[in-house]
Design a protein around this motif. Sequence first.
Motif, PDB file in Angstrom:
ATOM      1  N   VAL A  92      -2.951   0.525  -3.929  1.00  0.00           N
ATOM      2  CA  VAL A  92      -2.398  -0.804  -3.656  1.00  0.00           C
ATOM      3  C   VAL A  92      -1.788  -1.335  -4.942  1.00  0.00           C
ATOM      4  N   GLY A  94      -2.851   5.149  -0.139  1.00  0.00           N
ATOM      5  CA  GLY A  94      -4.215   4.781  -0.531  1.00  0.00           C
ATOM      6  C   GLY A  94      -4.293   3.961  -1.804  1.00  0.00           C
ATOM      7  N   VAL A 131       0.836  -1.196   0.000  1.00  0.00           N
ATOM      8  CA  VAL A 131       0.000   0.000   0.000  1.00  0.00           C
ATOM      9  C   VAL A 131       0.870   1.244   0.000  1.00  0.00           C
ATOM     10  N   TRP A 190      -8.023   0.654   2.665  1.00  0.00           N
ATOM     11  CA  TRP A 190      -6.893   1.512   2.279  1.00  0.00           C
ATOM     12  C   TRP A 190      -7.347   2.937   1.959  1.00  0.00           C
TER      13      TRP A 190
END
Length: 422
Positions: free
Chosen positions: A42, A40, A37, A98
């Motif tokens: 991935v 925010g 990550v 996330w």
Amino acid sequence: MSDLQCLSPTHEPRVSDHMEQIKDMITQIINKDFGYVVDGDVFFAVDKFPNYGKLSGQKLENNRAGERVAVDSRKRNPSDFALWKAATPGEPSWDSPWGPGRPGWHIECSAMSAHYLSFKFDIHGGGLDLIFPHHENEIAQSCAACEESDVSYWMHNGHVTNNNEKMSKSLGNFFTIRQITERYHPLALRYFLINAHYRSPLNYSVVQLEGASDAIFYIYQSLKDCQDALLQLQEEIPNDGKPARTTPDAKECISKLCNEFQVKMSDDLSTSLILTGAFLEALKLVNNLLTMLKKKQQKQQRLLVIESLKEIGKEVTKVLDVLGLQPPCSYNEVLLQLKEKALTRAGLVEDDVIRLINKRAEVRRNKDFLKSDQMRAHLQAKGIALMDVGTETIWRPCVPVQQESEVVPSEGQKVPPKPETA
């Protein structure tokens, strides 16, 4: 699609309905240390997956990332790809562990296929241009989420082209199925599509569509004639439960057709080779046997001919059924539909053709054979063939001798480009 006799899919999933499955899969990938990550976003770490490139044959060290799009400096490897993208203003987003965002391009397919088909399934399809990176990334993320993930067969289709340029919505050079089937029978379009190997590019052309239409008319006319003859001779067909006895030619023909069909279909679905060779020989033999029935024969020989017609007709129908070319209606109905489409392309109605046939008959009675031939040629140029059968003249569709310049208009185009005619 139903007009082309394509079966409807069991499921037609939407990405927006499967956000939980997508987020769950991304979580599994991160937990197994294949994902990371950043702010925010991935990303999938391709260095963690040794088999990356096994489908396309591309080596990671040869992947030249950044040639078309600037490489994100936050990536550990330029080839790492997004599993989840942080929300940006003006784009739809969903909450996630996330932060708000949306799925990457590739993860959607892996999550939905695993949900409906499990991590192991038989066939995965798509265009040749999706092999890399899309399908390569699908394999990586699916195997990262589940080690047992596996697809038995990857089937990548060639593109339909127009003037040897890929048909696409962005180029505005595509034709919808609906547009084409306004002028050509759906089964003629299906024949046209399977008359090339699915991995090969298929160039759209009026000539090939005309040829496909002519080919299926011949197929269905032969089978209708066979069916009509057998119906009239029903009382002569033995119903004693014994195996059918056929002529040596018919026996050889059936054996060759069955064998060729099995071999070609087993060779990466070589449909383009099935509708030639033994298949056409079988239709030719059907017509030869029909001619033989019109002649005087001994009872035993006549019975062999009848049984041969019946058995060849069965095998030809089996081939058409597997290929999705067996019409849903009677042969008579589909032939009438094909004739109607031919009239549409010619800009005529049947009364026009009948009127010309009658006028030509009068010209022939006056022994003006030059004018008679000119009238026949005029219709033939429009895709209408006249056939003199005894004292009667009938008509059927044919491939126009001179192709019309008009083609089906492309979506969004005022003046469509003329497709290749060969």
